[in-house]
Design a protein around this motif. Structure first.
Motif, PDB file in Angstrom:
ATOM      1  N   PHE A  87     113.338 143.584  30.084  1.00 23.36           N
ATOM      2  CA  PHE A  87     114.723 143.941  30.399  1.00 23.36           C
ATOM      3  C   PHE A  87     115.533 142.698  30.759  1.00 23.36           C
ATOM      4  O   PHE A  87     116.641 142.484  30.246  1.00 23.36           O
ATOM      5  CB  PHE A  87     114.736 144.940  31.553  1.00 23.36           C
ATOM      6  CG  PHE A  87     116.111 145.312  32.043  1.00 23.36           C
ATOM      7  CD1 PHE A  87     116.863 146.240  31.354  1.00 23.36           C
ATOM      8  CD2 PHE A  87     116.635 144.737  33.186  1.00 23.36           C
ATOM      9  CE1 PHE A  87     118.134 146.587  31.801  1.00 23.36           C
ATOM     10  CE2 PHE A  87     117.898 145.074  33.630  1.00 23.36           C
ATOM     11  CZ  PHE A  87     118.656 146.008  32.940  1.00 23.36           C
ATOM     12  N   VAL A  88     114.987 141.866  31.622  1.00 26.19           N
ATOM     13  CA  VAL A  88     115.693 140.662  32.073  1.00 26.19           C
ATOM     14  C   VAL A  88     115.869 139.680  30.929  1.00 26.19           C
ATOM     15  O   VAL A  88     116.956 139.119  30.720  1.00 26.19           O
ATOM     16  CB  VAL A  88     114.935 140.003  33.255  1.00 26.19           C
ATOM     17  CG1 VAL A  88     115.568 138.662  33.606  1.00 26.19           C
ATOM     18  CG2 VAL A  88     114.935 140.930  34.460  1.00 26.19           C
ATOM     19  N   VAL A  89     114.792 139.457  30.160  1.00 28.02           N
ATOM     20  CA  VAL A  89     114.875 138.516  29.044  1.00 28.02           C
ATOM     21  C   VAL A  89     115.889 138.984  28.012  1.00 28.02           C
ATOM     22  O   VAL A  89     116.673 138.184  27.475  1.00 28.02           O
ATOM     23  CB  VAL A  89     113.483 138.324  28.402  1.00 28.02           C
ATOM     24  CG1 VAL A  89     113.597 137.510  27.113  1.00 28.02           C
ATOM     25  CG2 VAL A  89     112.543 137.629  29.373  1.00 28.02           C
ATOM     26  N   GLY A  90     115.919 140.279  27.736  1.00 30.76           N
ATOM     27  CA  GLY A  90     116.887 140.804  26.779  1.00 30.76           C
ATOM     28  C   GLY A  90     118.315 140.597  27.240  1.00 30.76           C
ATOM     29  O   GLY A  90     119.188 140.187  26.447  1.00 30.76           O
ATOM     30  N   LEU A  91     118.592 140.858  28.529  1.00 32.38           N
ATOM     31  CA  LEU A  91     119.941 140.655  29.052  1.00 32.38           C
ATOM     32  C   LEU A  91     120.328 139.179  29.031  1.00 32.38           C
ATOM     33  O   LEU A  91     121.473 138.832  28.702  1.00 32.38           O
ATOM     34  CB  LEU A  91     120.037 141.202  30.476  1.00 32.38           C
ATOM     35  CG  LEU A  91     120.154 142.717  30.629  1.00 32.38           C
ATOM     36  CD1 LEU A  91     120.324 143.081  32.091  1.00 32.38           C
ATOM     37  CD2 LEU A  91     121.323 143.258  29.823  1.00 32.38           C
ATOM     38  N   VAL A  92     119.392 138.320  29.410  1.00 36.04           N
ATOM     39  CA  VAL A  92     119.680 136.879  29.397  1.00 36.04           C
ATOM     40  C   VAL A  92     119.992 136.408  27.984  1.00 36.04           C
ATOM     41  O   VAL A  92     120.925 135.614  27.763  1.00 36.04           O
ATOM     42  CB  VAL A  92     118.499 136.092  30.000  1.00 36.04           C
ATOM     43  CG1 VAL A  92     118.687 134.589  29.777  1.00 36.04           C
ATOM     44  CG2 VAL A  92     118.360 136.384  31.487  1.00 36.04           C
ATOM     45  N   ALA A  93     119.238 136.896  27.008  1.00 29.94           N
ATOM     46  CA  ALA A  93     119.491 136.515  25.611  1.00 29.94           C
ATOM     47  C   ALA A  93     120.868 136.994  25.164  1.00 29.94           C
ATOM     48  O   ALA A  93     121.598 136.270  24.471  1.00 29.94           O
ATOM     49  CB  ALA A  93     118.399 137.092  24.716  1.00 29.94           C
ATOM     50  N   LEU A  94     121.250 138.213  25.560  1.00 27.93           N
ATOM     51  CA  LEU A  94     122.564 138.738  25.199  1.00 27.93           C
ATOM     52  C   LEU A  94     123.679 137.902  25.820  1.00 27.93           C
ATOM     53  O   LEU A  94     124.670 137.560  25.155  1.00 27.93           O
ATOM     54  CB  LEU A  94     122.681 140.190  25.647  1.00 27.93           C
ATOM     55  CG  LEU A  94     124.021 140.879  25.364  1.00 27.93           C
ATOM     56  CD1 LEU A  94     124.295 140.922  23.870  1.00 27.93           C
ATOM     57  CD2 LEU A  94     124.030 142.286  25.955  1.00 27.93           C
ATOM     58  N   LEU A  95     123.532 137.565  27.115  1.00 29.99           N
ATOM     59  CA  LEU A  95     124.528 136.732  27.778  1.00 29.99           C
ATOM     60  C   LEU A  95     124.612 135.347  27.148  1.00 29.99           C
ATOM     61  O   LEU A  95     125.708 134.776  27.013  1.00 29.99           O
ATOM     62  CB  LEU A  95     124.192 136.617  29.264  1.00 29.99           C
ATOM     63  CG  LEU A  95     124.412 137.869  30.117  1.00 29.99           C
ATOM     64  CD1 LEU A  95     123.889 137.666  31.525  1.00 29.99           C
ATOM     65  CD2 LEU A  95     125.890 138.245  30.144  1.00 29.99           C
TER      66      LEU A  95
END
Length: 277
Positions: A33-41
Motif C-alpha cells: 500500500f505504501v509503496v504504491g502510494l509513493v510511486a503514484l506521488l
C-alpha cells in the motif's frame, strides 16, 4: 508427564505460527500500500516537474503534490471538504439505496424465472449501455429539483451492476437445494431468507461494489451544474476561481473517499460471504 502436557507446546506453537503468518501478511499488505502510494506521488511530482521546466508553464506549479497537500488544511477549516462529503455522501447514499432496493429484486426474478430473464434481457442490456449522464437533460425536466435529478442519475448508474450480479449469483445455486427445502415444508419466504439471500450475498455485495464505483464516478460531473454543494460544485468553483492547488487537493480527497468506500465494501464481502471458507 501426561499426554495433555506434551500436546500443549504444540498447540501454543501452532497459534504462534498462525499469528506470525497473519502479521507477516498484514505487513506485506501495508508495504504494498505504501509503496504504491509513493510511486503514484512520485509520478505526479515528476509529471509537474517536467512540465514546469519550460518557464512559460510556471503556472502549473499549483498542480504539484506539495501545493495540493498545503491547500488541504484550509479547505477543511473553511468547511469546504466536510460540506462536500456531507452533500455528495447523502446523494450517493440515496442513489445506492434505490439501486439496491430495485436491483436486488429484479436480479432475483431474472435468476429464478427463465421467462422473465428471456423477456427482459434485451431491454435491460439496451438500457444498461446508455450512459447515465445521458439521462441528465431528461432528469432535469422530469424532477422538480437538481437534488432529485442527481439521485436519479446515481440510481440509474448503479442499478444494473446490482441486478446482473444478483442474477448471476442466483444462477449458480444448485436447484436441488430448493427441492430439498420444499420437501421439508419450506414456504416461499423461507426460500428467499434461508436459501437465496445467504447464497447470493457474495454476488450482491460484489455488484454493490461495482455499482458504488460507477456511482462515485457519475456523481462528480452530475454536480457540476445546478447545485451549490458537493465535490463536483467545489471542483467547478475552484476552477473558475483559478485556485488550482485547491482543485488538486479536492481530487486527492475524492480519491481517498472513494478508496475508503470501496475498502468498506471489500470488508463486508469478506465478513458476510460464505465463500470466505
Amino acid at each position: 508427564m501426561t499426554s495433555q502436557q506434551v500436546a500443549m507446546p504444540r498447540v501454543s506453537g501452532g497459534i504462534y505460527a498462525n499469528m506470525c503468518d497473519v502479521l507477516q501478511s498484514s505487513g506485506t499488505k501495508v508495504l504494498h500500500f505504501v509503496v504504491g502510494l509513493v510511486a503514484l506521488l512520485a509520478l505526479w511530482w515528476l509529471a509537474i516537474f517536467l512540465v514546469t521546466l519550460d518557464p512559460s508553464n510556471s503556472q502549473f506549479k499549483d498542480f504539484a503534490p506539495r501545493a495540493a497537500f498545503e491547500a488541504l488544511p484550509a479547505l477543511w477549516q473553511d468547511g469546504i471538504i466536510p460540506d462536500a462529503i456531507s452533500s455528495s455522501g447523502f446523494r450517493l447514499g440515496m442513489g445506492m439505496f434505490l439501486a439496491i432496493v430495485i436491483g436486488v429484486p429484479i436480479g432475483i426474478m431474472m435468476g429464478r424465472s427463465l421467462w422473465f430473464q428471456q423477456l427482459t434481457n434485451a431491454p435491460f442490456q439496451f438500457l444498461r449501455m446508455i450512459s447515465p449522464l445521458s439521462w441528465e437533460p431528461i432528469a432535469v425536466v422530469v424532477f422538480a429539483g437538481w437534488e432529485e435529478a442527481i439521485i436519479f442519475l446515481i440510481a440509474v448508474a448503479a442499478v444494473w451492476p446490482v441486478a446482473f450480479s444478483t442474477a448471476a449469483g442466483l444462477a449458480k445455486i444448485d436447484p436441488s437445494w430448493f427441492k430439498v427445502a420444499r420437501n421439508l415444508g419450506a414456504k416461499p419466504w423461507h426460500m428467499v431468507t434461508r436459501i437465496i439471500l445467504p447464497a447470493i450475498t457474495f454476488d450482491v455485495l460484489t455488484g454493490i461494489r461495482l455499482a458504488l464505483g460507477v456511482a462515485w464516478i457519475v456523481i462528480i460531473p452530475a454536480e457540476f451544474l445546478g447545485v451549490t454543494s458537493g465535490f463536483g460544485y467545489a471542483i467547478q468553483d475552484s476552477r473558475e476561481s483559478l485556485e488550482y492547488s485547491s482543485l488538486m487537493a479536492l481530487l486527492v480527497v475524492i480519491g481517498a473517499v472513494g478508496f475508503v468506500l470501496d475498502s468498506a465494501i471489500v470488508m463486508l464481502i469478506k465478513r458476510y460471504s460464505w465463500h470466505r471458507g
